[in-house]
Design an enzyme around this catalytic site. Structure first.
Site, short mmCIF file in Angstrom:
data_model
loop_
_atom_site.label_atom_id
_atom_site.label_comp_id
_atom_site.label_asym_id
_atom_site.label_seq_id
_atom_site.Cartn_x
_atom_site.Cartn_y
_atom_site.Cartn_z
NE ARG A 13 -0.98 2.41 2.90
CZ ARG A 13 -0.51 3.60 3.29
NH1 ARG A 13 -0.59 4.85 2.31
NH2 ARG A 13 0.02 3.58 4.43
CG ASP A 14 3.15 4.63 3.16
OD1 ASP A 14 3.09 5.19 2.08
OD2 ASP A 14 3.56 4.30 3.99
CG HIS A 205 4.33 4.90 8.99
ND1 HIS A 205 3.69 3.92 8.17
CD2 HIS A 205 4.69 5.75 8.13
CE1 HIS A 205 3.44 4.19 7.12
NE2 HIS A 205 3.94 5.21 6.90
CG HIS A 207 7.80 7.69 5.03
ND1 HIS A 207 7.76 7.31 3.65
CD2 HIS A 207 6.83 7.47 5.69
CE1 HIS A 207 6.27 6.68 3.58
NE2 HIS A 207 5.76 6.74 4.97
CB CYS A 238 3.01 10.32 1.29
SG CYS A 238 1.22 10.99 1.22
CG ASN A 247 6.88 3.45 4.21
OD1 ASN A 247 6.54 3.32 3.15
ND2 ASN A 247 6.20 3.53 5.12
#
Ligand code: HMG
Ligand code: MG
Length: 287
Positions: A13-14, A205, A207, A238, A247
């Site tokens: 996803r990310d 989380h 990055h 993002c 990430n």
């Protein structure tokens, strides 16, 4: 006995939401099934957002339909509003995530709403999810730095984390969306958030734009955090955070944690295969 630390895989996803090249549903499914074999309990694989905003996630329903689900693994998806929630339910998602920002500038850029209005959109989602016992995770973005508003006051991030937790999110993932956090800013953040949300319900989380994600994980571990989001192969970023890179790479976090004596429960050989698959997707030419 070694202390367990969970890596929550967000690469499909990310990671893939930010890849410019054409990635087919079959390629996504192949990556997710490889990740499944690596031993994750939770993998975020889809995002029921507007396809005009994030075209890379437009095939989320097909991805969920295509993946052979393994018992004991929860396949998760982002849901920004009730429409996304309803689409995710039809696709038989195992868990959903709502996402808010700690800064107004990013909230507007990412979901076209103020922080307060975005949280209003989550209320009916959490209410509906509670009725069917569907787990809901909460993200807070830009917890230390925002590309539009500059440094984020820790209290501001703690307030948003507290609101999502109060609405019923079972875990709050604290997002260094830009990858600009430092061990000091992460420590200040966590000390503020821990006053409002139990540390056992927090995830980090990070990055890795600034190359400090592992150092930020270390300070989080020292303050009691035991769940970290990561993306296989360091995929991603993002689309609404200019300058943000991927990430932190799952395989790097896994090796780092194991060196420190933590048990992730993941198979490093399978992770290496998944990382190679992910890196192959990353080089896909823009179509
Ligand atoms: P909007 O344009 O203000 O919404 O977008 P709207 O309600 O006016 O709707 C506009 C159009 O989108 C309509 O279609 C809706 O039907 C459609 P039209 O009538 O024009 O044909 N629409 C939808 N379609 C599919 N699924 C939906 C949906 N909702 C509306 N759920 C909206 C508001 C929130 C929808 C939009 O801003 C959006 O989708 N934003 C998502 C942005 C995004 O996905 N960002 C990346 C994820 S967050 C992230 O990466 C950070 C994180 O990793 C943590 C960290 O690193 O910090 C989680
Ligand atoms: Mg992210």
């Amino acid at each position: 006995m070694t202390d367990p630390v969970e890596i929550f895989e967000v690469g499909p996803r990310d990671g893939l939401q930010n890849e410019p090249g054409e990635i087919s549903t079959a390629q996504k499914v192949e990556l997710i099934e490889c990740l499944t074999r690596a031993g994750f309990s939770r993998i975020e694989i889809a995002s029921f957002v507007s396809p005009k905003w994030v075209p890379q996630m437009a095939d989320s329903a097909q991805v969920l339909a295509g993946v052979t689900r393994a018992p004991g693994v929860r396949y998760a998806a982002l849901t920004p509003n009730l429409k996304g929630y309803q689409d995710a339910l039809v696709a038989q998602v195992d868990e959903i995530a709502v996402f808010a920002s700690a800064s107004e500038g990013f909230s507007k850029a990412n979901v076209n709403a103020s922080i307060a209005d975005s949280i209003e959109r989550f209320k009916p989602i959490l209410k509906a999810a509670r009725q069917i016992d569907l787990p809901v995770r909460g993200y807070v973005s830009c917890v230390t730095d925002c590309p539009f508003d500059g440094p984020t006051p820790p209290e501001q991030a703690a307030e948003v984390a507290d609101r999502l937790f109060g609405l019923g999110c079972y875990e709050i993932s604290l997002g260094d969306t830009l990858g600009q956090a430092t061990p000091d800013s992460v420590a200040r953040l966590l000390l503020a958030v821990k006053d409002r949300v139990p540390v056992g319900r927090l995830a980090g989380h990070f990055h890795d734009t600034g190359g400090r994600a592992l150092a930020n994980i270390d300070v989080s571990l020292a303050l009691g955090v035991r769940v970290f989001d990561a993306a296989i192969g360091g995929l991603g970023g993002c689309p609404y955070a200019p300058g943000a890179s991927g990430n932190v790479a799952t395989e790097a976090v896994d090796a780092h944690l194991k060196r420190m004596g933590f048990d992730t429960g993941l198979d490093a050989d399978v992770l290496a295969k998944a990382a190679a698959l992910a890196k192959g997707l990353r080089t896909s030419p823009k179509s």
